[in-house]
Design an enzyme around this catalytic site. Structure first.
Site, PDB file in Angstrom:
ATOM      1  CG  MET A   1      14.468 -36.116  17.293  1.00  0.00           C
ATOM      2  SD  MET A   1      15.261 -35.239  16.811  1.00  0.00           S
ATOM      3  CE  MET A   1      14.405 -34.379  16.400  1.00  0.00           C
ATOM      4  N   PRO A   2      12.885 -37.680  21.151  1.00  0.00           N
ATOM      5  CG  PRO A   2      12.854 -39.078  23.292  1.00  0.00           C
ATOM      6  CD  PRO A   2      13.164 -38.505  21.814  1.00  0.00           C
TER       7      PRO A   2
END
Length: 72
Positions: A1-2
């Site tokens: 999850m950036p």
């Protein structure tokens, strides 16, 4: 999850400009890192001129001396 955090001076950045930043950064992370855009979070943090320093001075003081944060 950036998670991408963008910090800018609170200098009249419009809602439309913020949307373009969010969209563009999400597309870049999707393209370069092959990440799912639905799991990519972008936060834009606007900083007051008094809370941002450059060359040992507050940006607010530099602006009083004629310093500009705009592209010329």
């Amino acid at each position: 999850m950036p998670y991408i955090k963008i910090e800018v001076l609170r200098d009249g950045v419009t809602r439309e400009q913020k949307q373009l930043l969010i969209k563009g950064v999400t597309e870049l992370v999707t393209s370069v890192l092959n990440k799912d855009p639905h799991l990519t979070h972008v936060v834009i943090d606007e900083i007051e001129d008094d809370n941002w320093g450059y060359a040992g001075e507050q940006v607010s003081a530099l602006k009083e001396q004629g310093f500009s944060t705009d592209k010329k």
